[in-house]
Design a protein around this motif. Structure first.
Motif, PDB file in Angstrom:
ATOM      1  N   LYS A  71      18.031  15.973   0.264  1.00  0.00           N
ATOM      2  CA  LYS A  71      19.158  16.415   1.108  1.00  0.00           C
ATOM      3  C   LYS A  71      19.530  15.456   1.892  1.00  0.00           C
ATOM      4  CE  LYS A  71      20.056  20.436  -1.014  1.00  0.00           C
ATOM      5  NZ  LYS A  71      21.371  20.716  -1.792  1.00  0.00           N
ATOM      6  N   VAL A  72      18.885  14.389   2.338  1.00  0.00           N
ATOM      7  CA  VAL A  72      19.066  13.519   3.549  1.00  0.00           C
ATOM      8  C   VAL A  72      19.027  12.168   2.995  1.00  0.00           C
ATOM      9  CG1 VAL A  72      18.265  12.478   5.712  1.00  0.00           C
ATOM     10  CG2 VAL A  72      17.813  15.064   4.933  1.00  0.00           C
ATOM     11  N   GLY A  73      20.067  11.492   3.325  1.00  0.00           N
ATOM     12  CA  GLY A  73      20.151   9.939   3.098  1.00  0.00           C
ATOM     13  C   GLY A  73      20.186   9.099   4.541  1.00  0.00           C
ATOM     14  N   TYR A  74      19.225   8.011   4.528  1.00  0.00           N
ATOM     15  CA  TYR A  74      19.067   7.381   5.901  1.00  0.00           C
ATOM     16  C   TYR A  74      18.815   5.927   5.663  1.00  0.00           C
ATOM     17  CZ  TYR A  74      15.452   5.813   9.279  1.00  0.00           C
ATOM     18  OH  TYR A  74      14.829   5.242  10.365  1.00  0.00           O
ATOM     19  N   LEU A  75      19.643   5.258   6.439  1.00  0.00           N
ATOM     20  CA  LEU A  75      19.660   4.058   6.532  1.00  0.00           C
ATOM     21  C   LEU A  75      18.977   3.467   8.001  1.00  0.00           C
ATOM     22  CD1 LEU A  75      21.004   1.131   6.140  1.00  0.00           C
ATOM     23  CD2 LEU A  75      22.875   1.688   7.942  1.00  0.00           C
TER      24      LEU A  75
ATOM     25  N   ARG B 101      15.221   9.072  -5.673  1.00  0.00           N
ATOM     26  CA  ARG B 101      15.506  10.373  -5.276  1.00  0.00           C
ATOM     27  C   ARG B 101      16.042  11.328  -6.512  1.00  0.00           C
ATOM     28  NH1 ARG B 101      18.549   6.529  -1.063  1.00  0.00           N
ATOM     29  NH2 ARG B 101      16.909   6.709   0.583  1.00  0.00           N
ATOM     30  N   ARG B 102      15.431  11.105  -7.551  1.00  0.00           N
ATOM     31  CA  ARG B 102      15.371  12.048  -8.763  1.00  0.00           C
ATOM     32  C   ARG B 102      17.021  12.481  -9.113  1.00  0.00           C
ATOM     33  NH1 ARG B 102      10.625  16.312  -7.089  1.00  0.00           N
ATOM     34  NH2 ARG B 102       9.170  14.776  -6.660  1.00  0.00           N
ATOM     35  N   VAL B 103      17.978  11.368  -9.244  1.00  0.00           N
ATOM     36  CA  VAL B 103      19.348  11.674  -9.679  1.00  0.00           C
ATOM     37  C   VAL B 103      18.916  11.673 -11.329  1.00  0.00           C
ATOM     38  CG1 VAL B 103      21.426  10.519 -10.089  1.00  0.00           C
ATOM     39  CG2 VAL B 103      20.253  10.385  -7.784  1.00  0.00           C
ATOM     40  N   PRO B 104      19.615  12.678 -11.935  1.00  0.00           N
ATOM     41  CA  PRO B 104      19.538  12.652 -13.206  1.00  0.00           C
ATOM     42  C   PRO B 104      19.817  11.291 -13.993  1.00  0.00           C
ATOM     43  CG  PRO B 104      20.485  14.701 -12.670  1.00  0.00           C
ATOM     44  CD  PRO B 104      20.329  13.811 -11.278  1.00  0.00           C
ATOM     45  N   ARG B 105      19.178  10.861 -14.943  1.00  0.00           N
ATOM     46  CA  ARG B 105      19.273   9.720 -15.664  1.00  0.00           C
ATOM     47  C   ARG B 105      20.703   9.307 -16.141  1.00  0.00           C
ATOM     48  NH1 ARG B 105      13.974   6.907 -18.350  1.00  0.00           N
ATOM     49  NH2 ARG B 105      12.485   7.316 -16.469  1.00  0.00           N
TER      50      ARG B 105
ATOM     51  N   GLN C  85      22.791   2.959  -0.827  1.00  0.00           N
ATOM     52  CA  GLN C  85      21.402   3.527  -1.173  1.00  0.00           C
ATOM     53  C   GLN C  85      21.253   4.894  -0.439  1.00  0.00           C
ATOM     54  OE1 GLN C  85      18.572   3.908   0.627  1.00  0.00           O
ATOM     55  NE2 GLN C  85      19.144   3.201   2.437  1.00  0.00           N
ATOM     56  N   ALA C  86      21.658   4.946   0.694  1.00  0.00           N
ATOM     57  CA  ALA C  86      21.560   6.236   1.541  1.00  0.00           C
ATOM     58  C   ALA C  86      22.394   7.389   0.896  1.00  0.00           C
ATOM     59  CB  ALA C  86      21.836   6.128   2.753  1.00  0.00           C
ATOM     60  N   LEU C  87      23.459   6.899  -0.069  1.00  0.00           N
ATOM     61  CA  LEU C  87      24.419   8.090  -0.506  1.00  0.00           C
ATOM     62  C   LEU C  87      24.217   8.147  -1.986  1.00  0.00           C
ATOM     63  CD1 LEU C  87      27.695   6.742   1.317  1.00  0.00           C
ATOM     64  CD2 LEU C  87      26.474   8.986   1.519  1.00  0.00           C
ATOM     65  N   VAL C  88      23.265   7.470  -2.739  1.00  0.00           N
ATOM     66  CA  VAL C  88      23.076   7.528  -4.118  1.00  0.00           C
ATOM     67  C   VAL C  88      22.882   8.913  -4.804  1.00  0.00           C
ATOM     68  CG1 VAL C  88      20.857   6.709  -4.403  1.00  0.00           C
ATOM     69  CG2 VAL C  88      22.559   6.040  -6.182  1.00  0.00           C
ATOM     70  N   HIS C  89      22.204   9.884  -4.086  1.00  0.00           N
ATOM     71  CA  HIS C  89      22.130  11.031  -4.146  1.00  0.00           C
ATOM     72  C   HIS C  89      22.719  12.278  -3.793  1.00  0.00           C
ATOM     73  CE1 HIS C  89      20.057  10.241  -0.540  1.00  0.00           C
ATOM     74  NE2 HIS C  89      19.382  11.623  -0.462  1.00  0.00           N
ATOM     75  N   ASP C  90      23.852  11.593  -3.099  1.00  0.00           N
ATOM     76  CA  ASP C  90      24.994  12.606  -2.561  1.00  0.00           C
ATOM     77  C   ASP C  90      24.433  13.551  -1.615  1.00  0.00           C
ATOM     78  OD1 ASP C  90      27.429  13.566  -2.452  1.00  0.00           O
ATOM     79  OD2 ASP C  90      27.493  15.083  -3.897  1.00  0.00           O
ATOM     80  N   PRO C  91      23.750  13.176  -0.445  1.00  0.00           N
ATOM     81  CA  PRO C  91      23.122  14.098   0.553  1.00  0.00           C
ATOM     82  C   PRO C  91      24.210  14.756   1.314  1.00  0.00           C
ATOM     83  CG  PRO C  91      23.268  11.687   1.500  1.00  0.00           C
ATOM     84  CD  PRO C  91      23.636  11.526  -0.069  1.00  0.00           C
ATOM     85  N   ASP C  92      23.528  15.846   1.887  1.00  0.00           N
ATOM     86  CA  ASP C  92      24.249  16.785   2.677  1.00  0.00           C
ATOM     87  C   ASP C  92      24.564  16.133   4.051  1.00  0.00           C
ATOM     88  OD1 ASP C  92      24.723  18.889   0.912  1.00  0.00           O
ATOM     89  OD2 ASP C  92      22.554  19.136   1.045  1.00  0.00           O
ATOM     90  N   PHE C  93      23.196  15.047   4.305  1.00  0.00           N
ATOM     91  CA  PHE C  93      23.191  14.960   5.706  1.00  0.00           C
ATOM     92  C   PHE C  93      22.793  13.315   5.823  1.00  0.00           C
ATOM     93  CE2 PHE C  93      19.768  15.070   9.606  1.00  0.00           C
ATOM     94  CZ  PHE C  93      20.781  14.596  10.487  1.00  0.00           C
ATOM     95  N   LEU C  94      23.761  12.483   6.381  1.00  0.00           N
ATOM     96  CA  LEU C  94      23.740  11.193   6.397  1.00  0.00           C
ATOM     97  C   LEU C  94      23.124  10.709   7.831  1.00  0.00           C
ATOM     98  CD1 LEU C  94      23.971   8.471   4.781  1.00  0.00           C
ATOM     99  CD2 LEU C  94      26.292   8.515   5.546  1.00  0.00           C
ATOM    100  N   ILE C  95      22.103   9.874   7.939  1.00  0.00           N
ATOM    101  CA  ILE C  95      21.499   9.249   8.960  1.00  0.00           C
ATOM    102  C   ILE C  95      21.580   7.729   8.967  1.00  0.00           C
ATOM    103  CG2 ILE C  95      19.482   9.105  10.532  1.00  0.00           C
ATOM    104  CD1 ILE C  95      18.516  11.526   9.071  1.00  0.00           C
ATOM    105  N   LEU C  96      22.355   7.187   9.955  1.00  0.00           N
ATOM    106  CA  LEU C  96      22.499   5.771  10.214  1.00  0.00           C
ATOM    107  C   LEU C  96      22.301   5.214  11.497  1.00  0.00           C
ATOM    108  CD1 LEU C  96      26.312   5.674   8.805  1.00  0.00           C
ATOM    109  CD2 LEU C  96      24.298   5.208   7.436  1.00  0.00           C
ATOM    110  N   ASP C  97      21.073   4.504  11.488  1.00  0.00           N
ATOM    111  CA  ASP C  97      20.608   3.921  12.992  1.00  0.00           C
ATOM    112  C   ASP C  97      21.119   2.411  13.042  1.00  0.00           C
ATOM    113  OD1 ASP C  97      19.067   3.478  14.915  1.00  0.00           O
ATOM    114  OD2 ASP C  97      17.056   3.643  13.852  1.00  0.00           O
TER     115      ASP C  97
END
Length: 259
Positions: free
Chosen positions: A86-90, A113-117, A156-168
């Motif tokens: 559920k989380v994307g991280y940069l 991140r187990r995105v369907p092929r 890459q942090a968004l490729v699985h369409d996360p609900d929560f995106l963290i950008l450092d």
């Protein structure tokens, strides 16, 4: 296509962290409740920003306290795997093999991140178009400009369409034009998900954030809106004619002086 809206709230309750060989806490009693929108994280060096983000990304385990995102809780038996989907991280200063092409890089993380092929190609195409990277699809990461590389890292942090995106520190290494473009993208992303980004540039907070969280010495010092931070600065500086960024900077300095 990317999902239009993620209706979740992030809850952080009493989170503490200390290294096993340390007698003092690096984070102590962190409490946050944030929803869809862009949330800025401010604090001096050593305040605990990156440690908090790594905990929120599911990389570090808190010493104590609880996390929740929608129906997922840190008390769940399969918490870590469910949370990371559920989380994307940069991370700050992210480094990957420069020999990866942009397309291969994103496919690698999609599979991780187990995105369907059957959905991977469409996901990658959508992100490359959204982030103006279509012409770089077959280019190597090592050949990208700073702005292109940073956009690829966000992809890459968004490729699985996360609900929560963290950008450092997402804008730290960019030139002024690249920073303007990235801030526009961050604001757009905040319309459909929770976005938390750390920065030392208060201008980015003023221009991007719906709310501001100030950390100092591992504790939550203040939590409010950018306008409220500017009001604190106005009260101590007595200046009405200065810019919003200068007022927010004065407010930030005043908050730190209270610790």
């Amino acid at each position: 296509m990317l999902q239009l809206m993620h209706e979740y709230e992030l809850s952080v309750s009493g989170v503490c962290f200390r290294y096993k060989k340390s007698s003092s806490f690096q984070l102590q009693d962190i409490n946050l409740h944030i929803g869809t929108g862009v949330h800025g994280l401010l604090g001096p060096n050593g305040a605990g920003k990156t440690t908090l983000m790594r905990i929120l990304a599911g990389i570090k385990r808190p010493t104590s306290g609880q996390l929740a995102l929608g129906e997922i809780s840190s008390e769940d038996a399969n918490f870590r795997s469910s949370w990371q989907r559920k989380v994307g991280y940069l991370p700050q200063d992210a480094h990957w093999f420069g020999s990866f092409t942009v397309s291969d890089f994103l496919e690698y993380f999609a599979r991780l991140r187990r995105v369907p092929r059957t959905a991977i190609v469409a996901k990658i195409d959508d992100l490359l178009a959204k982030f103006d990277l279509l012409e770089c699809r077959n280019g190597k990461l090592s050949d990208l400009s700073g702005g292109q590389l940073q956009r690829a890292m966000i992809c890459q942090a968004l490729v699985h369409d996360p609900d929560f995106l963290i950008l450092d520190e997402p804008t730290a290494t960019l030139d002024p034009l690249q920073r303007i473009q990235l801030k526009s993208l961050i604001k757009e992303l905040g319309k459909s998900r929770i976005v938390l980004f750390s920065t030392h540039l208060i201008e980015d907070i003023v221009e991007c954030a719906d709310s501001v969280i100030v950390l100092a010495r591992g504790e939550t010092l203040w939590d409010g809106g950018p306008c409220a931070l500017q009001d604190i600065g106005r009260a101590v500086s007595g200046e009405d004619a200065v810019s919003a960024t200068q007022l927010a900077e004065a407010g930030f300095v005043e908050l730190l002086s209270r610790t």
